[in-house]
Design a protein around this motif. Structure first.
Motif, mmCIF file in Angstrom:
data_model
loop_
_atom_site.group_PDB
_atom_site.id
_atom_site.type_symbol
_atom_site.label_atom_id
_atom_site.label_comp_id
_atom_site.label_asym_id
_atom_site.label_seq_id
_atom_site.Cartn_x
_atom_site.Cartn_y
_atom_site.Cartn_z
ATOM 1 N N ALA A 102 67.561 19.404 13.503
ATOM 2 C CA ALA A 102 66.429 20.364 13.248
ATOM 3 C C ALA A 102 67.245 21.878 12.965
ATOM 4 C CB ALA A 102 65.928 20.486 14.570
ATOM 5 N N LYS A 103 67.873 22.106 13.172
ATOM 6 C CA LYS A 103 68.473 23.402 13.002
ATOM 7 C C LYS A 103 68.947 23.528 11.618
ATOM 8 C CE LYS A 103 72.309 26.471 14.453
ATOM 9 N NZ LYS A 103 73.590 26.517 15.381
ATOM 10 N N VAL A 104 69.802 22.496 11.396
ATOM 11 C CA VAL A 104 70.180 22.344 9.828
ATOM 12 C C VAL A 104 69.110 22.130 8.943
ATOM 13 C CG1 VAL A 104 71.621 21.149 8.425
ATOM 14 C CG2 VAL A 104 72.631 21.551 10.535
ATOM 15 N N HIS B 180 84.588 12.991 19.910
ATOM 16 C CA HIS B 180 84.427 14.284 19.043
ATOM 17 C C HIS B 180 82.966 14.881 18.537
ATOM 18 C CE1 HIS B 180 88.878 14.347 18.320
ATOM 19 N NE2 HIS B 180 88.609 13.145 18.084
ATOM 20 N N TRP B 181 81.999 13.912 18.865
ATOM 21 C CA TRP B 181 80.801 14.499 18.309
ATOM 22 C C TRP B 181 79.902 15.411 19.339
ATOM 23 C CZ3 TRP B 181 77.670 10.210 15.062
ATOM 24 C CH2 TRP B 181 78.932 9.721 14.244
ATOM 25 N N THR B 182 80.503 16.516 19.404
ATOM 26 C CA THR B 182 79.912 17.877 20.091
ATOM 27 C C THR B 182 78.957 18.300 18.881
ATOM 28 O OG1 THR B 182 81.437 19.433 19.198
ATOM 29 C CG2 THR B 182 81.970 18.355 21.425
ATOM 30 N N ALA B 183 77.969 19.080 19.511
ATOM 31 C CA ALA B 183 76.826 20.048 18.524
ATOM 32 C C ALA B 183 77.764 20.595 17.364
ATOM 33 C CB ALA B 183 76.133 20.795 19.195
ATOM 34 N N GLU B 184 78.840 21.520 17.660
ATOM 35 C CA GLU B 184 79.661 22.252 16.745
ATOM 36 C C GLU B 184 80.188 21.376 15.848
ATOM 37 O OE1 GLU B 184 78.729 24.133 20.486
ATOM 38 O OE2 GLU B 184 79.861 22.252 19.981
ATOM 39 N N ASP B 185 80.676 20.074 16.131
ATOM 40 C CA ASP B 185 81.477 18.986 15.351
ATOM 41 C C ASP B 185 80.427 18.720 14.309
ATOM 42 O OD1 ASP B 185 83.716 17.099 14.613
ATOM 43 O OD2 ASP B 185 82.087 15.934 15.055
ATOM 44 N N VAL B 186 79.554 18.082 15.006
ATOM 45 C CA VAL B 186 78.406 17.462 13.958
ATOM 46 C C VAL B 186 77.937 18.379 12.918
ATOM 47 C CG1 VAL B 186 75.872 16.455 13.821
ATOM 48 C CG2 VAL B 186 77.835 15.599 15.711
ATOM 49 N N GLU B 187 77.435 19.691 13.282
ATOM 50 C CA GLU B 187 76.772 20.747 12.514
ATOM 51 C C GLU B 187 77.801 20.970 11.485
ATOM 52 O OE1 GLU B 187 74.987 25.015 12.769
ATOM 53 O OE2 GLU B 187 75.451 24.204 14.485
ATOM 54 N N ALA B 188 79.217 21.351 11.601
ATOM 55 C CA ALA B 188 80.069 21.676 10.641
ATOM 56 C C ALA B 188 80.125 20.584 9.485
ATOM 57 C CB ALA B 188 81.354 21.950 11.196
ATOM 58 N N ARG B 189 80.255 19.393 10.002
ATOM 59 C CA ARG B 189 80.229 18.284 8.862
ATOM 60 C C ARG B 189 78.982 18.190 8.172
ATOM 61 N NH1 ARG B 189 80.644 13.925 11.151
ATOM 62 N NH2 ARG B 189 80.707 14.294 13.417
ATOM 63 N N MET B 190 77.824 18.166 8.747
ATOM 64 C CA MET B 190 76.528 18.241 8.078
ATOM 65 C C MET B 190 76.581 19.235 7.077
ATOM 66 S SD MET B 190 73.366 17.388 10.822
ATOM 67 C CE MET B 190 73.277 15.651 11.540
#
Length: 428
Positions: free
Chosen positions: A143-145, A99-109
């Protein structure tokens, strides 16, 4: 909301210090603490908002030195099957692969940071699972977050790799380069491992070569033969490594023979290694055996470390993931439960000194701009509480805390778990 430029006066506030509590007035102006004066001595000036603290405690905004923003909130999707460390490790590995796509990680962060901000945290250091190919996904997201949250929560990140990976010098070098490119640190998880000395040596060497600080998970075990903290201290001393070093967990230290403990504490102090304890996660994982009550709390030797002159911080660690199924990145909860778990409330005259373990101490360890001090000239990032002493503070969750950032009262709202339903695939 009060604008950052509007003066704000906090009257009759109790401030915690190394020698206990003092009653002070605080004048905030232009995002900073302009004046500290004896409680009740400052009068409001025209246009100044006044908070009557009425002897309530005022604390600096929190600094959380050890979290895992990339793992957060996956428990509804991938629970720990038996509550053990092994179960957690395997569950996270499976979830990461699936599951750890960029979208998944960013949403949970993002969800985690909104919670931390609402609770009054100003700075966070997170560990990021960095075994390839995940490092190429998670670090750009971080970095984005980090950029998006600048000015609200300052963020640092540590490249986390397991002990087997740490034996591969080429992979360690690749991970170190990734961390370096994103302004991060190098880390690893080394506990009961027959090649621990080699793994630690590779990490120290790579950190030195790339000019990185180190932040390691060390001895997250109740086995008295887990002695990686000793190995780390010796390696730092023998190599002349001159970066900052943090050792997290250090659980097995509490189970080792007294003579070994004394030797290790002396080495850690000489090496200048700071220790961050994660009492809530360790209470959850350590000494967990099916159908048996745990025999120890899982926490490291907090009192003994501090008495030996070693810098000690407290932090939250995992949040609603297989390593710790609960938590909300609320450092007030971390402080309250750490006091209970570690018996930090006695001797009474030292209790207020532990408050710095969730603010000034981790801020200094990490080098955050927010220093976690309440003093003239410091950033006006504060929490105003109704609790007037430690008894009232730790009796309740302090859900009515007033949060001040850059001299302005803010009103953040905790995110609703329902927001994660679509991310986790758990919507009804």
């Amino acid at each position: 909301m009060t604008s950052a430029a509007e003066p704000l006066l906090i009257r009759q506030a109790r401030l915690a210090g190394a020698s206990g509590f003092s009653l002070q007035d605080l004048r905030l102006r232009n995002g900073r603490i302009e004046t500290l004066a004896e409680g009740g001595s400052l009068a409001a000036v025209p246009g100044e908002q006044v908070i009557e603290a009425d002897h309530g405690l005022v604390l600096p905004a929190f600094v959380d030195l050890h979290t895992h923003l990339d793992k957060g909130h996956i428990t509804p999707r991938r629970a720990n099957p038996d509550g053990t460390f092994k179960g957690a490790f395997e569950a996270v590995a499976a979830d990461r692969a699936a599951h750890w796509t960029a979208e998944d990680v960013e949403a949970r962060m993002e969800f985690s940071l909104r919670a931390a901000y609402a609770h009054g945290t100003a700075a966070i250091r997170t560990h990021l699972d960095s075994a390839p190919p995940q490092h190429a996904i998670t670090w750009p997201v971080f970095a984005k977050v980090r950029e998006r949250w600048a000015g609200r929560i300052a963020l640092q990140a540590v490249a986390l790799c397991g002990p087997d990976l740490a034996l591969d010098k080429a992979l360690v070098d690749e991970i170190a380069r990734t961390a370096k490119a994103h302004g991060g640190l190098l880390g690893g998880a080394i506990s009961l491992f027959d090649r621990a000395e080699e793994a630690i040596g590779n990490l120290v060497e790579a950190a030195g070569r790339h000019g990185l600080d180190l932040d390691l998970h060390i001895d997250e075990s109740g086995d008295p033969t887990s002695r990686s903290l000793t190995l780390l201290a010796r390696r730092v001393l023998d190599s002349g490594f001159d970066g900052r070093v943090v050792a997290g967990h250090c659980c097995s230290l509490a189970m080792r023979p007294e003579a070994e403990v004394e030797e290790t504490l002396a080495l850690v102090a000489e090496a200048g290694i700071a220790v961050v304890s994660l009492p809530l996660c360790n209470l959850f994982l350590q000494d967990r055996v099916a159908n048996r009550t745990p025999r120890w709390r899982g926490v490291t030797l907090l009192h003994e470390l501090k008495a030996a002159g070693i810098t000690v911080a407290l932090a939250s660690d995992n949040t609603r993931d297989p390593f710790y199924a609960y938590g909300d990145l609320d450092m007030m909860e971390v402080l309250r439960e750490s006091v209970r778990i570690g018996h930090l409330d006695y001797p009474r005259e030292r209790l207020s000194d532990w408050f710095a373990a969730v603010s000034a101490v981790p801020a200094a360890i990490a080098g955050f701009e927010h220093r976690g001090h309440i003093e003239a000239g410091a950033s006006a990032d504060l929490l105003v509480l109704r609790a007037r002493d430690a008894g009232e503070l730790f009796a309740r969750p302090q859900a009515d805390r007033t949060i001040i950032r850059a001299g302005a009262i803010i009103h953040p709202v905790l995110p609703d778990y329902r927001e994660l339903d679509s991310v986790l695939g758990t919507a009804p």
